[in-house]
Design a protein around this motif. Structure first.
Motif, PDB file in Angstrom:
ATOM      1  N   LYS A  61       0.812  -1.223   0.000  1.00  0.00           N
ATOM      2  CA  LYS A  61       0.000   0.000   0.000  1.00  0.00           C
ATOM      3  C   LYS A  61       0.840   1.267   0.000  1.00  0.00           C
ATOM      4  O   LYS A  61       0.324   2.352   0.243  1.00  0.00           O
ATOM      5  CB  LYS A  61      -0.978   0.044   1.188  1.00  0.00           C
ATOM      6  N   LEU A  62       2.129   1.126  -0.246  1.00  0.00           N
ATOM      7  CA  LEU A  62       2.940   2.295  -0.534  1.00  0.00           C
ATOM      8  C   LEU A  62       2.572   2.766  -1.933  1.00  0.00           C
ATOM      9  O   LEU A  62       1.729   2.163  -2.584  1.00  0.00           O
ATOM     10  CB  LEU A  62       4.422   1.931  -0.415  1.00  0.00           C
ATOM     11  N   PRO A  63       3.179   3.839  -2.437  1.00  0.00           N
ATOM     12  CA  PRO A  63       2.784   4.336  -3.766  1.00  0.00           C
ATOM     13  C   PRO A  63       2.767   3.225  -4.814  1.00  0.00           C
ATOM     14  O   PRO A  63       3.582   2.303  -4.769  1.00  0.00           O
ATOM     15  CB  PRO A  63       3.868   5.373  -4.070  1.00  0.00           C
ATOM     16  N   ALA A  64       1.857   3.323  -5.745  1.00  0.00           N
ATOM     17  CA  ALA A  64       1.628   2.234  -6.708  1.00  0.00           C
ATOM     18  C   ALA A  64       2.713   2.208  -7.785  1.00  0.00           C
ATOM     19  O   ALA A  64       2.479   2.382  -8.969  1.00  0.00           O
ATOM     20  CB  ALA A  64       0.259   2.392  -7.347  1.00  0.00           C
ATOM     21  N   VAL A  65       3.941   2.020  -7.346  1.00  0.00           N
ATOM     22  CA  VAL A  65       5.079   1.820  -8.238  1.00  0.00           C
ATOM     23  C   VAL A  65       5.893   0.683  -7.640  1.00  0.00           C
ATOM     24  O   VAL A  65       5.793   0.405  -6.446  1.00  0.00           O
ATOM     25  CB  VAL A  65       5.940   3.091  -8.346  1.00  0.00           C
ATOM     26  N   PRO A  66       6.700  -0.005  -8.449  1.00  0.00           N
ATOM     27  CA  PRO A  66       7.521  -1.074  -7.875  1.00  0.00           C
ATOM     28  C   PRO A  66       8.397  -0.536  -6.753  1.00  0.00           C
ATOM     29  O   PRO A  66       9.172   0.401  -6.946  1.00  0.00           O
ATOM     30  CB  PRO A  66       8.357  -1.534  -9.077  1.00  0.00           C
ATOM     31  N   THR A  67       8.271  -1.085  -5.586  1.00  0.00           N
ATOM     32  CA  THR A  67       9.044  -0.616  -4.440  1.00  0.00           C
ATOM     33  C   THR A  67       9.129  -1.720  -3.406  1.00  0.00           C
ATOM     34  O   THR A  67       8.295  -2.620  -3.370  1.00  0.00           O
ATOM     35  CB  THR A  67       8.397   0.633  -3.807  1.00  0.00           C
ATOM     36  N   THR A  68      10.161  -1.680  -2.605  1.00  0.00           N
ATOM     37  CA  THR A  68      10.313  -2.614  -1.503  1.00  0.00           C
ATOM     38  C   THR A  68      10.366  -1.813  -0.217  1.00  0.00           C
ATOM     39  O   THR A  68      11.049  -0.786  -0.149  1.00  0.00           O
ATOM     40  CB  THR A  68      11.607  -3.441  -1.645  1.00  0.00           C
ATOM     41  N   ALA A  69       9.653  -2.248   0.789  1.00  0.00           N
ATOM     42  CA  ALA A  69       9.596  -1.538   2.056  1.00  0.00           C
ATOM     43  C   ALA A  69       9.735  -2.528   3.205  1.00  0.00           C
ATOM     44  O   ALA A  69       9.466  -3.715   3.057  1.00  0.00           O
ATOM     45  CB  ALA A  69       8.277  -0.778   2.195  1.00  0.00           C
ATOM     46  N   VAL A  70      10.157  -2.024   4.351  1.00  0.00           N
ATOM     47  CA  VAL A  70      10.243  -2.849   5.552  1.00  0.00           C
ATOM     48  C   VAL A  70       8.919  -2.791   6.292  1.00  0.00           C
ATOM     49  O   VAL A  70       8.369  -1.704   6.512  1.00  0.00           O
ATOM     50  CB  VAL A  70      11.397  -2.377   6.450  1.00  0.00           C
ATOM     51  N   ARG A  71       8.400  -3.946   6.671  1.00  0.00           N
ATOM     52  CA  ARG A  71       7.173  -4.036   7.460  1.00  0.00           C
ATOM     53  C   ARG A  71       7.548  -4.171   8.938  1.00  0.00           C
ATOM     54  O   ARG A  71       8.305  -5.059   9.324  1.00  0.00           O
ATOM     55  CB  ARG A  71       6.360  -5.253   7.027  1.00  0.00           C
ATOM     56  N   LEU A  72       7.011  -3.276   9.754  1.00  0.00           N
ATOM     57  CA  LEU A  72       7.286  -3.284  11.189  1.00  0.00           C
ATOM     58  C   LEU A  72       6.003  -3.615  11.941  1.00  0.00           C
ATOM     59  O   LEU A  72       5.016  -2.896  11.837  1.00  0.00           O
ATOM     60  CB  LEU A  72       7.808  -1.922  11.651  1.00  0.00           C
ATOM     61  N   THR A  73       6.024  -4.700  12.683  1.00  0.00           N
ATOM     62  CA  THR A  73       4.859  -5.089  13.482  1.00  0.00           C
ATOM     63  C   THR A  73       5.309  -5.413  14.903  1.00  0.00           C
ATOM     64  O   THR A  73       6.465  -5.759  15.145  1.00  0.00           O
ATOM     65  CB  THR A  73       4.173  -6.330  12.890  1.00  0.00           C
ATOM     66  N   GLY A  74       4.379  -5.295  15.832  1.00  0.00           N
ATOM     67  CA  GLY A  74       4.624  -5.760  17.196  1.00  0.00           C
ATOM     68  C   GLY A  74       5.875  -5.239  17.852  1.00  0.00           C
ATOM     69  O   GLY A  74       6.716  -6.007  18.312  1.00  0.00           O
ATOM     70  N   ASN A  75       6.049  -3.917  17.900  1.00  0.00           N
ATOM     71  CA  ASN A  75       7.205  -3.306  18.547  1.00  0.00           C
ATOM     72  C   ASN A  75       8.531  -3.714  17.894  1.00  0.00           C
ATOM     73  O   ASN A  75       9.524  -3.993  18.579  1.00  0.00           O
ATOM     74  CB  ASN A  75       7.233  -3.651  20.038  1.00  0.00           C
ATOM     75  N   ALA A  98       6.801   6.650   5.290  1.00  0.00           N
ATOM     76  CA  ALA A  98       6.131   5.696   6.178  1.00  0.00           C
ATOM     77  C   ALA A  98       4.631   5.747   5.960  1.00  0.00           C
ATOM     78  O   ALA A  98       4.067   6.782   5.590  1.00  0.00           O
ATOM     79  CB  ALA A  98       6.450   6.000   7.638  1.00  0.00           C
ATOM     80  N   CYS A  99       3.983   4.615   6.184  1.00  0.00           N
ATOM     81  CA  CYS A  99       2.529   4.546   6.232  1.00  0.00           C
ATOM     82  C   CYS A  99       2.155   3.381   7.125  1.00  0.00           C
ATOM     83  O   CYS A  99       3.022   2.637   7.586  1.00  0.00           O
ATOM     84  CB  CYS A  99       1.905   4.397   4.842  1.00  0.00           C
ATOM     85  N   ASN A 100       0.874   3.233   7.420  1.00  0.00           N
ATOM     86  CA  ASN A 100       0.467   2.146   8.309  1.00  0.00           C
ATOM     87  C   ASN A 100      -0.988   1.750   8.075  1.00  0.00           C
ATOM     88  O   ASN A 100      -1.751   2.432   7.391  1.00  0.00           O
ATOM     89  CB  ASN A 100       0.678   2.526   9.782  1.00  0.00           C
ATOM     90  N   VAL A 101      -1.350   0.626   8.649  1.00  0.00           N
ATOM     91  CA  VAL A 101      -2.730   0.152   8.660  1.00  0.00           C
ATOM     92  C   VAL A 101      -3.049  -0.315  10.076  1.00  0.00           C
ATOM     93  O   VAL A 101      -2.177  -0.814  10.789  1.00  0.00           O
ATOM     94  CB  VAL A 101      -2.944  -1.007   7.654  1.00  0.00           C
ATOM     95  N   TRP A 102      -4.276  -0.106  10.502  1.00  0.00           N
ATOM     96  CA  TRP A 102      -4.684  -0.634  11.808  1.00  0.00           C
ATOM     97  C   TRP A 102      -6.159  -0.970  11.774  1.00  0.00           C
ATOM     98  O   TRP A 102      -6.909  -0.519  10.917  1.00  0.00           O
ATOM     99  CB  TRP A 102      -4.340   0.328  12.940  1.00  0.00           C
ATOM    100  N   TRP A 183       4.927   0.612   7.660  1.00  0.00           N
ATOM    101  CA  TRP A 183       5.921   0.362   6.619  1.00  0.00           C
ATOM    102  C   TRP A 183       6.907   1.520   6.572  1.00  0.00           C
ATOM    103  O   TRP A 183       6.538   2.684   6.766  1.00  0.00           O
ATOM    104  CB  TRP A 183       5.256   0.198   5.260  1.00  0.00           C
ATOM    105  N   LEU A 184       8.157   1.181   6.303  1.00  0.00           N
ATOM    106  CA  LEU A 184       9.264   2.143   6.280  1.00  0.00           C
ATOM    107  C   LEU A 184      10.003   2.006   4.960  1.00  0.00           C
ATOM    108  O   LEU A 184      10.271   0.894   4.495  1.00  0.00           O
ATOM    109  CB  LEU A 184      10.211   1.834   7.450  1.00  0.00           C
ATOM    110  N   ASP A 185      10.354   3.146   4.349  1.00  0.00           N
ATOM    111  CA  ASP A 185      11.039   3.096   3.053  1.00  0.00           C
ATOM    112  C   ASP A 185      11.848   4.372   2.851  1.00  0.00           C
ATOM    113  O   ASP A 185      11.627   5.395   3.521  1.00  0.00           O
ATOM    114  CB  ASP A 185      10.008   2.939   1.929  1.00  0.00           C
ATOM    115  N   ASN A 186      12.806   4.310   1.908  1.00  0.00           N
ATOM    116  CA  ASN A 186      13.564   5.471   1.435  1.00  0.00           C
ATOM    117  C   ASN A 186      14.229   6.254   2.573  1.00  0.00           C
ATOM    118  O   ASN A 186      14.056   7.461   2.706  1.00  0.00           O
ATOM    119  CB  ASN A 186      12.662   6.390   0.609  1.00  0.00           C
ATOM    120  N   VAL A 187      15.013   5.535   3.361  1.00  0.00           N
ATOM    121  CA  VAL A 187      15.688   6.148   4.509  1.00  0.00           C
ATOM    122  C   VAL A 187      16.960   6.867   4.049  1.00  0.00           C
ATOM    123  O   VAL A 187      17.761   6.330   3.288  1.00  0.00           O
ATOM    124  CB  VAL A 187      16.063   5.081   5.554  1.00  0.00           C
ATOM    125  N   SER A 188      17.116   8.086   4.520  1.00  0.00           N
ATOM    126  CA  SER A 188      18.310   8.882   4.213  1.00  0.00           C
ATOM    127  C   SER A 188      18.785   9.569   5.486  1.00  0.00           C
ATOM    128  O   SER A 188      17.977  10.115   6.241  1.00  0.00           O
ATOM    129  CB  SER A 188      17.986   9.924   3.140  1.00  0.00           C
TER     130      SER A 188
END
Length: 217
Positions: A61-75, A98-102, A183-188
């Motif tokens: 559910k990050l932007p609708a382009v090919p991308t890889t992101a880290v999923r962070l759950t449960g602390n 970053a984005c999230n779902v709950w 979700w976390l992505d594009n860290v600088s």
């Protein structure tokens, strides 16, 4: 005139290097996952990751382009150490998406970003509050993908126990519980100014003035 142009080009190169990303694999693309790969357990190139850390691709559910992101759950926590020249006058800037779902009222997703010692002692932390108004009770309440930027001053890090030029760690900690995912992505991570670069900029600036005055005489 030609010497002045060359000096200005060199100065521009120095300034660009001062803005270089200090992080390896900040876009999480180095492992070459297919765009249909989701919920993949690490390791993640360049990063240290513990329990409850996964890698997702475009379906996250990050932007609708090919991308890889880290999923962070449960602390979950993911971090990377880095080295650079820095002192009390430096400012570190940490940028990321970053984005999230709950799916449960009362859930407060978010990501804590901190700068720490190389062994994990926390110097300063700031919260990316990704949560928006919760309206659903199912796996459907998404936030938009957001861009976050946080500054950390060298003076504050030193006041918290660091020493100039110490190796540092950028740490991302999910404040999620079992009812949300971030979700976390594009860290600088960049630092301005680096002490050595600042000295070279001053030297080049003086050289440019000297050359300009000489050719004007």
């Amino acid at each position: 005139m030609k010497r002045t142009i060359v000096a200005l080009m060199a100065l521009s190169g120095l300034l660009a290097s001062a803005n270089a990303n200090l992080i390896t694999n900040g876009d999480f693309e180095a492992d070459g996952l297919a765009n249909t790969a989701n919920n993949i357990v690490g390791p993640i190139t360049g990063w240290n990751d513990g329990a409850n850390v996964r890698v997702d691709t475009v379906d996250s559910k990050l932007p609708a382009v090919p991308t890889t992101a880290v999923r962070l759950t449960g602390n979950a926590t993911v971090y990377q150490n880095f080295t650079t020249a820095w002192d009390a006058d430096s400012t570190f800037t940490v940028d990321f998406n970053a984005c999230n779902v709950w799916w449960k009222s009362g859930t407060e997703p978010g990501i804590w970003v901190s700068l720490r010692s190389a062994t994990g002692t926390e110097y300063e932390a700031q919260l990316a509050n990704t949560a928006q108004t919760h309206t659903n009770s199912t796996y459907a309440d998404w936030t938009e993908d957001m861009t976050w930027s946080f500054d950390f001053s060298g003076a504050d890090l030193i006041a918290a126990g660091a020493s100039a030029d110490d190796e540092l760690r950028v740490n991302f900690y999910s404040k999620n519980n079992s009812n949300s995912i971030s979700w976390l992505d594009n860290v600088s991570v960049t630092v301005i100014p680096e002490p050595a670069t600042l000295g070279l900029v001053a030297a080049f600036g003086g050289s440019v003035l000297f050359i300009r005055r000489r050719f004007m005489i």
